[in-house]
Every structure is written in structure tokens, then in C-alpha cells.
Design a protein around this motif. Structure first.
Motif, PDB file in Angstrom:
ATOM      1  N   ASP A  97       0.821  -1.206   0.000  1.00 51.68           N
ATOM      2  CA  ASP A  97       0.000   0.000   0.000  1.00 51.68           C
ATOM      3  C   ASP A  97       0.862   1.266   0.000  1.00 51.68           C
ATOM      4  N   GLY A  98       1.935   1.250   0.771  1.00 49.26           N
ATOM      5  CA  GLY A  98       2.823   2.411   0.817  1.00 49.26           C
ATOM      6  C   GLY A  98       3.497   2.668  -0.512  1.00 49.26           C
ATOM      7  N   LEU A  99       3.860   1.593  -1.207  1.00 48.80           N
ATOM      8  CA  LEU A  99       4.498   1.753  -2.513  1.00 48.80           C
ATOM      9  C   LEU A  99       3.494   2.240  -3.551  1.00 48.80           C
ATOM     10  N   TYR A 100       2.252   1.792  -3.433  1.00 50.93           N
ATOM     11  CA  TYR A 100       1.216   2.338  -4.314  1.00 50.93           C
ATOM     12  C   TYR A 100       1.027   3.837  -4.050  1.00 50.93           C
ATOM     13  N   GLU A 101       1.156   4.240  -2.796  1.00 55.07           N
ATOM     14  CA  GLU A 101       1.081   5.669  -2.474  1.00 55.07           C
ATOM     15  C   GLU A 101       2.198   6.430  -3.196  1.00 55.07           C
ATOM     16  N   VAL A 102       3.405   5.857  -3.217  1.00 49.77           N
ATOM     17  CA  VAL A 102       4.527   6.486  -3.921  1.00 49.77           C
ATOM     18  C   VAL A 102       4.207   6.626  -5.415  1.00 49.77           C
ATOM     19  N   SER A 103       3.744   5.533  -6.013  1.00 47.70           N
ATOM     20  CA  SER A 103       3.473   5.580  -7.456  1.00 47.70           C
ATOM     21  C   SER A 103       2.345   6.557  -7.781  1.00 47.70           C
ATOM     22  N   SER A 130      16.935   4.867  -5.224  1.00 47.50           N
ATOM     23  CA  SER A 130      16.417   4.195  -4.041  1.00 47.50           C
ATOM     24  C   SER A 130      15.975   2.771  -4.351  1.00 47.50           C
ATOM     25  N   ARG A 131      15.659   2.034  -3.307  1.00 45.32           N
ATOM     26  CA  ARG A 131      15.175   0.663  -3.474  1.00 45.32           C
ATOM     27  C   ARG A 131      13.758   0.657  -4.058  1.00 45.32           C
ATOM     28  N   LYS A 132      13.032   1.755  -3.863  1.00 40.82           N
ATOM     29  CA  LYS A 132      11.673   1.837  -4.410  1.00 40.82           C
ATOM     30  C   LYS A 132      11.674   1.687  -5.927  1.00 40.82           C
ATOM     31  N   PHE A 133      12.783   2.084  -6.573  1.00 41.67           N
ATOM     32  CA  PHE A 133      12.854   2.040  -8.036  1.00 41.67           C
ATOM     33  C   PHE A 133      12.893   0.607  -8.559  1.00 41.67           C
ATOM     34  N   SER A 134      13.080  -0.348  -7.648  1.00 46.21           N
ATOM     35  CA  SER A 134      13.065  -1.748  -8.065  1.00 46.21           C
ATOM     36  C   SER A 134      11.641  -2.257  -8.296  1.00 46.21           C
ATOM     37  N   ILE A 135      10.644  -1.468  -7.918  1.00 48.26           N
ATOM     38  CA  ILE A 135       9.241  -1.862  -8.080  1.00 48.26           C
ATOM     39  C   ILE A 135       8.721  -1.314  -9.411  1.00 48.26           C
ATOM     40  N   SER A 136       8.140  -2.182 -10.214  1.00 41.76           N
ATOM     41  CA  SER A 136       7.793  -1.804 -11.588  1.00 41.76           C
ATOM     42  C   SER A 136       6.851  -0.616 -11.652  1.00 41.76           C
ATOM     43  N   TYR A 137       5.809  -0.581 -10.796  1.00 42.13           N
ATOM     44  CA  TYR A 137       4.838   0.510 -10.921  1.00 42.13           C
ATOM     45  C   TYR A 137       5.399   1.832 -10.413  1.00 42.13           C
ATOM     46  N   VAL A 138       6.355   1.801  -9.470  1.00 38.91           N
ATOM     47  CA  VAL A 138       7.039   3.033  -9.058  1.00 38.91           C
ATOM     48  C   VAL A 138       7.941   3.511 -10.200  1.00 38.91           C
ATOM     49  N   ARG A 139       8.657   2.576 -10.780  1.00 28.10           N
ATOM     50  CA  ARG A 139       9.557   2.907 -11.897  1.00 28.10           C
ATOM     51  C   ARG A 139       8.769   3.515 -13.062  1.00 28.10           C
ATOM     52  N   GLY A 140       7.649   2.896 -13.390  1.00 28.28           N
ATOM     53  CA  GLY A 140       6.837   3.400 -14.500  1.00 28.28           C
ATOM     54  C   GLY A 140       6.276   4.776 -14.221  1.00 28.28           C
ATOM     55  N   ALA A 141       5.788   4.991 -12.998  1.00 23.70           N
ATOM     56  CA  ALA A 141       5.235   6.303 -12.645  1.00 23.70           C
ATOM     57  C   ALA A 141       6.295   7.390 -12.720  1.00 23.70           C
ATOM     58  N   CYS A 142       7.533   7.054 -12.303  1.00 24.24           N
ATOM     59  CA  CYS A 142       8.637   8.008 -12.383  1.00 24.24           C
ATOM     60  C   CYS A 142       8.932   8.363 -13.839  1.00 24.24           C
ATOM     61  N   MET A 143       8.907   7.371 -14.715  1.00 28.08           N
ATOM     62  CA  MET A 143       9.135   7.621 -16.143  1.00 28.08           C
ATOM     63  C   MET A 143       8.043   8.515 -16.735  1.00 28.08           C
ATOM     64  N   ASN A 144       6.820   8.322 -16.267  1.00 27.39           N
ATOM     65  CA  ASN A 144       5.730   9.170 -16.747  1.00 27.39           C
ATOM     66  C   ASN A 144       5.966  10.637 -16.388  1.00 27.39           C
ATOM     67  N   VAL A 145       6.553  10.857 -15.210  1.00 29.81           N
ATOM     68  CA  VAL A 145       6.874  12.234 -14.807  1.00 29.81           C
ATOM     69  C   VAL A 145       7.926  12.821 -15.745  1.00 29.81           C
ATOM     70  N   TYR A 146       8.947  12.027 -16.102  1.00 33.26           N
ATOM     71  CA  TYR A 146       9.961  12.520 -17.036  1.00 33.26           C
ATOM     72  C   TYR A 146       9.317  12.970 -18.347  1.00 33.26           C
ATOM     73  N   CYS A 147       8.321  12.229 -18.816  1.00 33.44           N
ATOM     74  CA  CYS A 147       7.627  12.626 -20.049  1.00 33.44           C
ATOM     75  C   CYS A 147       6.843  13.917 -19.840  1.00 33.44           C
ATOM     76  N   ALA A 148       6.115  13.982 -18.721  1.00 35.17           N
ATOM     77  CA  ALA A 148       5.231  15.130 -18.471  1.00 35.17           C
ATOM     78  C   ALA A 148       6.000  16.417 -18.202  1.00 35.17           C
ATOM     79  N   LEU A 149       7.253  16.312 -17.745  1.00 38.77           N
ATOM     80  CA  LEU A 149       8.065  17.516 -17.507  1.00 38.77           C
ATOM     81  C   LEU A 149       8.196  18.373 -18.755  1.00 38.77           C
TER      82      LEU A 149
END
Length: 783
Positions: free
Chosen positions: A336-342, A376-395
Motif C-alpha cells: 500500500d505504501g508503494l502504491y502511495e509512492v506511485s 532508491s530501493r523503491k525504483f526496483s518496483i515496476s509501478y514506481v519505476r513506471g510512474a517516475c518515467m511518466n513524470v519525465y515525459c510530463a516535464l
């Protein structure tokens, strides 16, 4: 029917399902209907329940046949309606499931039979048993998807009254979800209920305790979806007023209950509100962004057990590593916490897209947060990684605003200078995303990120593709996705199970669709410079629909065991044919060398049963005859035969005819433009002009019909411009009715403009003035 059994026999149902799946419907339908109708009269509740269940099993398999047979569709809904009125709850639930299946697979034809089932569904909604209420809500939600506002209008008051009474019951989850479909279907009529619904939902958001915050979360989810679904019907000022109320309520709940689920629902609601009010959402930034950044920056220790072995992104992409798609093979993680991050990153991406100017002040902090998460270790989680990539696009949106540039549009001149630091940022982000799409193992995440990357291309146009190396990487990535050779696609094919086949295939199609959509975006960015890539990219796109490999199968021309032909999915046909049209529009005369190949490929899709594919094919054919090799004009007789048949059709109750007719008129206008501008005019050109003049009266009637159905058809202005040129040159060859129809068109445009029907009136007003001017200057034979 075994009286010794106290429940249905699962093996009997499996046989029925196989029958639906494999056998032609004509062999068993009448007998099965007769049996089911007899069962409904039985005193055995299991038989009454089975009467609906035996058809629920078959709707998906026989959807084409059912959609095409109005009498059969009506009969099945009558069967379901009787089940909905049964005294037994289990029978009612079975009937609800049948209605939901029919609504899902037989839309929009199911709308024509609303009177058979909606009243019975409302009766079922009033059941005192929450499982029946819940099932009725699910069926009603499916039934309302895509329903026209005038169809739902007579039922709206009863629906809203019943649903409002059920909001606080055990069926609340299904009730709140159903409310969003009601809002979407009702359109402007829902405005009369908005204040009451908002007041009710605001109370649910605020009235929460530590032991039960689920209803508060669902209320936030619901208001966000309602706002999103009614954006075209509810005044923005009203939405903004409610936005402040709900943001304040959500902040109160977050302050009192520091749970991931609460913040996830709040973040989702913020996304929906920002999509409606745009930059005006920035008034909430001081209150919400500190919470969002805190969620994104949460420490690894909050999420991971000490024993977890976290692999780097590059290690995870190595051959043979196959984590699960949900938790990536990790144990002891706080999901749940990682979903909060994503979701925090999802919100940042949305705010960057919807409020690019207001987010300029936060760009540095967004970049820092993304960089921290990557390490961070959070980047090892696929949905966190994907959400971060989406931010790079939206920037990209905010960087374009920072550079003082509006979002790029095809045809606009490029800025001579753009800040080098911004160019470096755009290029760096694009490279990260392309690498991610190629190497990521989660098919779900890569599909989502490719969608964001395509939005990035639409915003930045050629600016992000200045680097030729990156340009080649983007095109190669699209090609790899279309050919299903990325890491996530190979993994999905290798490890899927039979139970997951449908879901995996659907995701594969969606991912390929993003690859298909990327190529026209690159073509639009490069314009004529795309010519050197034209041959390869058109071939890659066309391969999807010409016996290509899609998950190892030939997708066009296969015959299923039940005798129904299986072709590539509608959205792929529409995307490929529409994409080819967009590429031709981008490169224009550069397509000349490939125009015959493109024409022969697209021509068969003029007969496609889907209106979007058919319309896109007309658009592509028109562009090819406008910009293609002059030798292609020898094929106009084939196209004219098709256009003449369309212009005789005026039954706009046919689904999608407005889209087809708009593109048919555009095709007519593009051929006319080519003929009028061809010099010198030979015999062939004169014959084409004669054929166009013969069609002119019917074209103008079709334009009037289209205006009455759709106030702003896209292609009509281009066609009218060319028709006026033709009328000026060949008035003596045109029938007297042409003059009258042109006057009526000008009258309609002026009336529509005065009543505010046009969202972008300039072109329509200009063409009406041109009609008046041309008729005055050329009025020699008409009163």
C-alpha cells in the motif's frame, strides 16, 4: 434438471459453454431458448437461475450474431427481465449478470431495448438484500455506458432517487461506481442533481474514523470521476467551487488518518479536478504539494523488509530474470505504501501536463525527487519505476512553458532559439524513457509510459528529436514494439498462462497501438524530412494488418471453429489506417513514390464494417489523391463509385455515419483541389471534374445533413473552399439547386454562430462569408 441435485451441475454448464464457443448458433439456439423459458416457470429456483446462466456463458462468444439480430437481443433481454422480477435473490443476481454481459458485448444496439430491462433493474435495485442491490448496480452501470442522454432522461429521477438512498448501505461500492456512469450518460441533465450528489459525497469524505475510512476513499474516487465525466456539460466555475470544498475535506481526512489508501484516493481526485479546471487548480498547490512530495520521498525502510535482495534496473532486464508483474518477486514489502509512492508520481505527471505554467516553480524539486527515487530501493518496483518515467515525459510541458513556447503544433514555424539547458533536459528525459520501454519487464507499465511518451512528442514536436541518434532510437523502439520484440513482450509471451491469455493479449494490443501511434507523431514533427524513413515505417505499420505475427498468430483471415472470421482488432485497424493518413498529411508530396502502394493497401478498408476504420480509410484515400503521384488519378473512378453510394445515404441513425460522411466530403474536396490545381488540364482531369460536378448537388445535401447531426464536422470547410472555386469556374455546368444549397449552408452557419454552437467558429464564419461573396459575384442566372 436432476431432482436429486440441490445445485447446478458444473459439468453441464461447461458443456453449454463449449457449445456456445464451438457450435454455430443456429444448431441449438431455438431449443435452448425453449428450455430456458420453461425453466423460468419452474418451482425449482436452481432451474430459474440456470435459465439466465446458460446464456450468460454465451454472450461473449456470440456477440456479433446477437448484435446483428435485434429480435434475438430483445428475446434475451426479456428473459433477463423476467429473472430480475423473480422473488428469489439468487435468480435476480443471475439475471443481473446476463444483463451486464449483454450490455458489455452488445453496445450500442442494446440501447434500442432499454424499455425491456431498465424498469426491471430499478425494481431489483429496491431489493432489501444488498447482494441483489450490488448486482443490479453493476448491471445498470454496464447498461448505461455509452447510452444517449435522451434515452436515460425518463428514468433519471428514479435512478438518482434509488441510488442516493443506497449510498450508505453495504452496496455502497457498487452504488458509487454506478453514479459515475449515470453522470456520464445523463450529460447536461445531471447538472440538476450535481449539488445534491456533491453534498452527499462531501459528507461521506469528511465523516470518517480510523476504523472505517473505505467509504471516504470511495466518495473521493466517485466525485473525481463524476467531475471528469461531466466536463463537457457542467460549468467550470461550478466544478471549481466544489473542488475547493473537496480538497479541504480530503486534507482534513489525510491529517486525521495517515493511511496510504486515503492519500491514493485524494491524489486520484486531484488529478480529475486538475483535468477540468487546468491552471486554476494551482490555488491548491501550497496545501497539497508538500504532501505529494513527502509521499514520493518516503524512506525505503517504510516499505521493505531487511532481507529483501533488490536488483538494479539493468540487472532486472537480464535474460532469465522473471519476477511477478505485481510485486516483482519481492517479499515483506508494504504494498500500500508503494502504491502511495506511485500515485504521488502519477499526480505530479498529471499536474505537469494540466498546469504546466504553474508547475514551473516546482520543476527543480520534481527533478530532485525523481533522481532520489531512481537511486532508491523503491525504483526496483515496476509501478514506481513506471510512474517516475511518466513524470519525465510530463516535464516536457512545463519546460516548453518555461522556454516561452506554446505546445508545438504541426505547421507552426519553429522557434529559432531554445535554451540549451532545456534542450538537454528534454533529450535526457526522452533517452531514459526509450531505454525503459525497451528493457522494462512489466507490460502494464511500459504501455502506460509509452502513452505518456507519445504525449511528450505531441507537446514538444521536433524539439525533442533534434538529436538524430535519439530520433533513430525512437523509430527503432516503435518498430520493436510493433514487432513484439521488447523485453516485456517476450516475457509476456513466454510466461503467460491460459487463464491470463485474454488479458495478456489485450495488453499486447494496447502496447502495439502505442507503437503505431508514435510513428505519425514523429512524421508530423519532421514533416518532409521524414521522407527517408517513410518506406520502412509505412511497411512496419502495414505489417500489423497483412498477415503479420501478433503473438505468434496470423490475425487476419483465420477462421474460428464456430465459423466466424477473426480479423485484427478494430482499434488496430483504425490506428494503422488513421496513422497512415496522418503520415501522408505530414509528408504531403513526399509520399508520391509510395502512393500506389499506400492506395492499394488502404483501399480494401473502404469496405470495413467499423465506422472509424471506414472513415479513416476515406481520409487516407483523399490525402493520397491530393498529394500522391499524378498517375494515381487513374484510380478515381473506383473512389467515385464508393462516394456516390455514400452521398445517397441520409439515415444518420446508422452508427458512425457522421464520421464516415465527414471524411467522404473531405475526400471529395481533396480530389477536387487536386483536379483544380493540375496544370495543364488534360482529358483525364476534365473527366474527373465532370464527375465531381455530377456529384456536387448530393455532396451539398450531405453537408447540410451533417451540419444537422454534428455542428463542427472537421473536413467540411476544406471541401466548401474547393467547391466555391469550382462554382466560380463552372457555374454554367452546375444545377440551379447548387446555388440554393450553398445559400442554405451559409444560413445554417450564420445561425449556428449566433447561437454559439461552434467551439471554434472562425473557419466556419469565414467560409459563410466566402459563400456570400462568391454568390454575389457570380450570380448571373439565379434570383
Amino acid at each position: 434438471e436432476d431432482e436429486d441435485e440441490d445445485d447446478e451441475d458444473p459439468f453441464a454448464f461447461r458443456i453449454i459453454e463449449i457449445l456456445h464457443e464451438k457450435a454455430p448458433m443456429e444448431l441449438y439456439l431455438s431449443q435452448l431458448l425453449e428450455i430456458a423459458e420453461n425453466w423460468q416457470e419452474s418451482g425449482n429456483l436452481y432451474l430459474r437461475r440456470a435459465a439466465c446462466e446458460v446464456f450468460t456463458l454465451g454472450v461473449k462468444h456470440k456477440q456479433r450474431k446477437i448484435r446483428a439480430n435485434s429480435e434475438l437481443l430483445h428475446t434475451l433481454l426479456e428473459l433477463a427481465s423476467r429473472g430480475l422480477r423473480d422473488d428469489d435473490v439468487k435468480v435476480q443476481i443471475a439475471a443481473c449478470l446476463l444483463v451486464a454481459q449483454i450490455a458489455q458485448y452488445c453496445e450500442p444496439q442494446v440501447q434500442d431495448h432499454h424499455e425491456v430491462v431498465l424498469s426491471a433493474l430499478l425494481q431489483c435495485l429496491s431489493s432489501p438484500v444488498h447482494s441483489a442491490q450490488e448486482s443490479a448496480c453493476i448491471a445498470l452501470e454496464e447498461f448505461l455506458r455509452g447510452m444517449d442522454a435522451d434515452v436515460i432522461a425518463p428514468y433519471l429521477e428514479s435512478i438518482m432517487s434509488t441510488l442516493t438512498d443506497l449510498v450508505s448501505t453495504e452496496a455502497h461500492e457498487a452504488v458509487l461506481s454506478c453514479l459515475t456512469s449515470v453522470a456520464d450518460a445523463a450529460g447536461e441533465e445531471f447538472g440538476g442533481y450535481l449539488s445534491g450528489v456533491v453534498s452527499h459525497l462531501a459528507t461521506l469524505v469528511s465523516d470518517v474514523d480510523n476504523d472505517n475510512y473505505t467509504l471516504s476513499c470511495q466518495a473521493m474516487d466517485t466525485i473525481g470521476k463524476i467531475v471528469k465525466n461531466t466536463v463537457d456539460h457542467i460549468p467550470t466555475a461550478a466544478v471549481q467551487c466544489h473542488m475547493e470544498e473537496f480538497v479541504q475535506a480530503s486534507l482534513k481526512v489525510i491529517d486525521e488518518i495517515n493511511e496510504p489508501e486515503v492519500k491514493i484516493s485524494a491524489f486520484s481526485m486531484y488529478e480529475d479536478f486538475s483535468g477540468v479546471v487546468g491552471e486554476d487548480f494551482s490555488i491548491t498547490f501550497d496545501a497539497i504539494l508538500p504532501i505529494v512530495f513527502a509521499s514520493a520521498r518516503s524512506s525505503d525502510s517504510e516499505h521493505f523488509g531487511e532481507s529483501d535482495n533488490i536488483l538494479s534496473f539493468s540487472d532486472r532486464a537480464a535474460e532469465g530474470y522473471t519476477p511477478s508483474d505485481d510485486e516483482d518477486g519481492l517479499s515483506n514489502i508494504a504494498v500500500d505504501g508503494l502504491y502511495e509512492v506511485s500515485h504521488a508520481f502519477d499526480l505530479l505527471a498529471t499536474l505537469l501536463s494540466n498546469c504546466p505554467t504553474s508547475m514551473i516553480s516546482y520543476l527543480e524539486e520534481v527533478e530532485v525527487v525523481c533522481d532520489e527515487v531512481e537511486k532508491s530501493r523503491k525504483f526496483s518496483i515496476s509501478y514506481v519505476r513506471g510512474a517516475c518515467m511518466n513524470v519525465y515525459c510530463a516535464l516536457a510541458s512545463s519546460y516548453m512553458a518555461l522556454a516561452g513556447l506554446k505546445e508545438w503544433e504541426a505547421g507552426l514555424p519553429l522557434a529559432t532559439e531554445i535554451d540549451e539547458a532545456i534542450m538537454i533536459k528534454l533529450n535526457s528525459h526522452a533517452r531514459k524513457v526509450i531505454e525503459y520501454i525497451q528493457q522494462e519487464q512489466s507490460l502494464t507499465q511500459t504501455t502506460d509510459t509509452f502513452h505518456f511518451f507519445n504525449k511528450m512528442l505531441g507537446v514538444t514536436g521536433p524539439y525533442v528529436l533534434v538529436d538524430n541518434e535519439l530520433l533513430i532510437a525512437v523509430l527503432n523502439t516503435s518498430k520493436t514494439v510493433i514487432e513484439e520484440e521488447t523485453t516485456c513482450q517476450r516475457r509476456a509471451i513466454k510466461y503467460k498462462t491460459s487463464a491470463e491469455d485474454d488479458d495478456t493479449q489485450e495488453l499486447m494490443y494496447a502496447f502495439v497501438e502505442q507503437g503505431l501511434e508514435c510513428i505519425p507523431l514523429v512524421a508530423q514533427a519532421l514533416g518532409s524530412c521524414f521522407e527517408e524513413y517513410l518506406n520502412d515505417m509505412l511497411a512496419v505499420m502495414a505489417s500489423v494488418l497483412t498477415g503479420c505475427k501478433l503473438n505468434g498468430n496470423i490475425v487476419e483471415g483465420d477462421i474460428e471453429d464456430n465459423g466466424e472470421e477473426e480479423i485484427a482488432p478494430v482499434f488496430q485497424r483504425a490506428t494503422v489506417v488513421g496513422g497512415i493518413a496522418e503520415i501522408i498529411e505530414a509528408v504531403q508530396t513526399s509520399v508520391a513514390g509510395m502512393s500506389e502502394m499506400c492506395f492499394n493497401f488502404v483501399l480494401p478498408y473502404l469496405k470495413d464494417e467499423d465506422d472509424e476504420v471506414h472513415g479513416n480509410a476515406l481520409h487516407a484515400i483523399g490525402l493520397l489523391l491530393q498529394f500522391g503521384d499524378v498517375g494515381l488519378l487513374t484510380q478515381t473512378s473506383i473512389v467515385f463509385e464508393h462516394l456516390e453510394a455514400l452521398f445517397l445515404c441520409d439515415d444518420f441513425t446508422i452508427v458512425g455515419l457522421d464520421h464516415i460522411m465527414d471524411n467522404a466530403i473531405g475526400c471529395f474536396g481533396r480530389i477536387l483541389q487536386r483536379a483544380l490545381h493540375t496544370t495543364p488540364r488534360g482529358l483525364q482531369t476534365e473527366e474527373i471534374l465532370t464527375s465531381l460536378i455530377d456529384m456536387l448537388e448530393r455532396v451539398l445535401v450531405s453537408i447540410l445533413n451533417l451540419f444537422s447531426e454534428e455542428s463542427e464536422p472537421d473536413e467540411v470547410v476544406l471541401a466548401l473552399d474547393e467547391i466555391l472555386k469550382l462554382y466560380s469556374q463552372a457555374q454554367d455546368k452546375c444545377s440551379k439547386n447548387v446555388y440554393e444549397y450553398l445559400v442554405r449552408i451559409a444560413d445554417f452557419i450564420e445561425q449556428a454562430q449566433s447561437s454559439g454552437e461552434f467551439e471554434e467558429p472562425d473557419n466556419f464564419v469565414r467560409v459563410a462569408m466566402d459563400i456570400r461573396t462568391h454568390l454575389l459575384s457570380n450570380n448571373t442566372g439565379h434570383s
